[in-house]
Write a protein that holds these residues in place. Structure first.
Motif, PDB file in Angstrom:
ATOM      1  N   UNK A 194       0.832  -1.203   0.000  1.00  8.99           N
ATOM      2  CA  UNK A 194       0.000   0.000   0.000  1.00  8.99           C
ATOM      3  C   UNK A 194       0.868   1.254   0.000  1.00  8.99           C
ATOM      4  N   UNK A 195       1.927   1.267   0.793  1.00 12.09           N
ATOM      5  CA  UNK A 195       2.814   2.425   0.828  1.00 12.09           C
ATOM      6  C   UNK A 195       3.515   2.622  -0.513  1.00 12.09           C
ATOM      7  N   UNK A 196       3.802   1.540  -1.198  1.00  5.74           N
ATOM      8  CA  UNK A 196       4.459   1.627  -2.499  1.00  5.74           C
ATOM      9  C   UNK A 196       3.502   2.081  -3.589  1.00  5.74           C
ATOM     10  N   UNK A 197       2.270   1.554  -3.577  1.00  8.26           N
ATOM     11  CA  UNK A 197       1.328   1.812  -4.661  1.00  8.26           C
ATOM     12  C   UNK A 197       0.682   3.192  -4.597  1.00  8.26           C
ATOM     13  N   UNK A 198       0.395   3.674  -3.402  1.00 10.18           N
ATOM     14  CA  UNK A 198      -0.364   4.923  -3.246  1.00 10.18           C
ATOM     15  C   UNK A 198       0.612   6.099  -3.204  1.00 10.18           C
ATOM     16  N   UNK A 199       0.880   6.653  -4.369  1.00 14.91           N
ATOM     17  CA  UNK A 199       1.872   7.726  -4.453  1.00 14.91           C
ATOM     18  C   UNK A 199       1.246   9.116  -4.467  1.00 14.91           C
ATOM     19  N   UNK A 200       0.019   9.251  -4.964  1.00 14.66           N
ATOM     20  CA  UNK A 200      -0.626  10.563  -4.955  1.00 14.66           C
ATOM     21  C   UNK A 200      -1.697  10.608  -3.873  1.00 14.66           C
ATOM     22  N   UNK A 201      -2.171  11.809  -3.597  1.00 13.75           N
ATOM     23  CA  UNK A 201      -3.097  12.008  -2.466  1.00 13.75           C
ATOM     24  C   UNK A 201      -4.413  11.278  -2.680  1.00 13.75           C
ATOM     25  N   UNK A 202      -4.919  11.263  -3.916  1.00 12.55           N
ATOM     26  CA  UNK A 202      -6.183  10.582  -4.169  1.00 12.55           C
ATOM     27  C   UNK A 202      -6.085   9.096  -3.834  1.00 12.55           C
ATOM     28  N   UNK A 203      -5.011   8.461  -4.274  1.00 12.56           N
ATOM     29  CA  UNK A 203      -4.840   7.043  -3.975  1.00 12.56           C
ATOM     30  C   UNK A 203      -4.660   6.814  -2.483  1.00 12.56           C
ATOM     31  N   UNK A 204      -3.939   7.677  -1.824  1.00 10.53           N
ATOM     32  CA  UNK A 204      -3.753   7.541  -0.382  1.00 10.53           C
ATOM     33  C   UNK A 204      -5.092   7.631   0.351  1.00 10.53           C
ATOM     34  N   UNK A 205      -5.921   8.569  -0.065  1.00 13.21           N
ATOM     35  CA  UNK A 205      -7.232   8.718   0.585  1.00 13.21           C
ATOM     36  C   UNK A 205      -8.138   7.530   0.273  1.00 13.21           C
ATOM     37  N   UNK A 206      -8.034   6.983  -0.938  1.00 15.58           N
ATOM     38  CA  UNK A 206      -8.813   5.785  -1.264  1.00 15.58           C
ATOM     39  C   UNK A 206      -8.387   4.609  -0.388  1.00 15.58           C
ATOM     40  N   UNK A 207      -7.112   4.486  -0.136  1.00 10.64           N
ATOM     41  CA  UNK A 207      -6.623   3.398   0.713  1.00 10.64           C
ATOM     42  C   UNK A 207      -7.133   3.545   2.142  1.00 10.64           C
ATOM     43  N   UNK A 208      -7.096   4.754   2.663  1.00 10.39           N
ATOM     44  CA  UNK A 208      -7.607   5.001   4.017  1.00 10.39           C
ATOM     45  C   UNK A 208      -9.098   4.699   4.080  1.00 10.39           C
ATOM     46  N   UNK A 209      -9.837   5.105   3.049  1.00 12.78           N
ATOM     47  CA  UNK A 209     -11.283   4.854   3.024  1.00 12.78           C
ATOM     48  C   UNK A 209     -11.590   3.365   2.953  1.00 12.78           C
ATOM     49  N   UNK A 210     -10.796   2.616   2.186  1.00 12.35           N
ATOM     50  CA  UNK A 210     -11.020   1.174   2.091  1.00 12.35           C
ATOM     51  C   UNK A 210     -10.783   0.500   3.430  1.00 12.35           C
TER      52      UNK A 210
END
Length: 228
Positions: A194-210
């Protein structure tokens, strides 16, 4: 204008903060379980309904596996399916949960039949499986990060059962013992991805939401069991 991405340290802290406040170890039913306040019938009802979740773990992991694009990732993730289904008959986490049910006085045929599974539990589990089916690889893997907190919960649960529920055969606790090590390994691998894949803010927020959604799934499952 898109927000700046969190640093890796900030992102990890935000991920960990989700189960810190929303993991199901805080649910009133689990608190009563660990305090020794549940009846035998309540323990059996929880085991039966939680099994509906357990038996879908290798299914959701197979859906995640199909999304992984490299041999290395698939080789890593397939171990999770083997951990639950076993490499042969009589092994694996599902078998150990069936033995937990038997130790509590439940017939495994009843567990396997799905009879008595509450509608709320079915809906919660279906929602999680659908996240893994329809979501991105990032979202599906991020949702599994509740495992970050599983080892501590398993230790608490083992202690509670040994202390308060001596009527349940101690051999039935093998599932919890096994998840201490497996949960640590699984969460470490998933967090790295997850830390490797989520490089931009949108992806990071999607990961937190999931991850927040997965916490909700586990919470709603216990709501259904607690209110039955």
């Amino acid at each position: 204008m898109n927000a700046e991405p969190w640093t890796p340290a900030e992102f990890e802290a935000r991920l960990r903060a989700v189960p810190e406040s929303r993991y199901h170890d805080r649910h009133p039913f689990n608190l009563r379980m660990h305090a020794g306040e549940l009846t035998q019938e309540e323990i059996r009802r929880w085991i039966l309904n939680r099994f509906h979740y357990q038996r879908h773990i290798p299914i959701k992991d197979a859906l995640i596996l199909a999304k992984l694009e490299t041999t290395e990732l698939r080789r890593m993730w397939i171990r999770r399916i083997q951990d639950h289904d076993g490499r042969r008959a009589g092994e694996g986490g599902i078998e150990r949960w069936l033995r937990l049910g038997e130790a509590a006085g439940l017939d495994r045929k009843v567990l396997l039949s799905g009879e008595g599974v509450l509608p709320g539990v079915r809906l919660a589990v279906e929602g999680y499986v659908n996240l893994c089916r329809l979501g991105t690889p990032l979202e599906a893997v991020a949702a599994s990060l509740t495992e970050l907190f599983a080892p501590d919960l398993m230790r608490t649960r083992i202690d509670a059962f040994e202390r308060h529920y001596s009527w349940l055969d101690a051999e039935g606790l093998q599932y919890f013992r096994g998840r201490i090590t497996q949960g640590r390994q699984d969460s470490g691998e998933a967090l790295e991805l997850v830390l490797e894949w989520a490089r931009d803010r949108d992806d990071q927020e999607r990961a937190v939401a999931a991850l927040a959604y997965k916490c909700d799934v586990l919470w709603v499952l216990l709501d259904a069991v607690d209110r039955a």
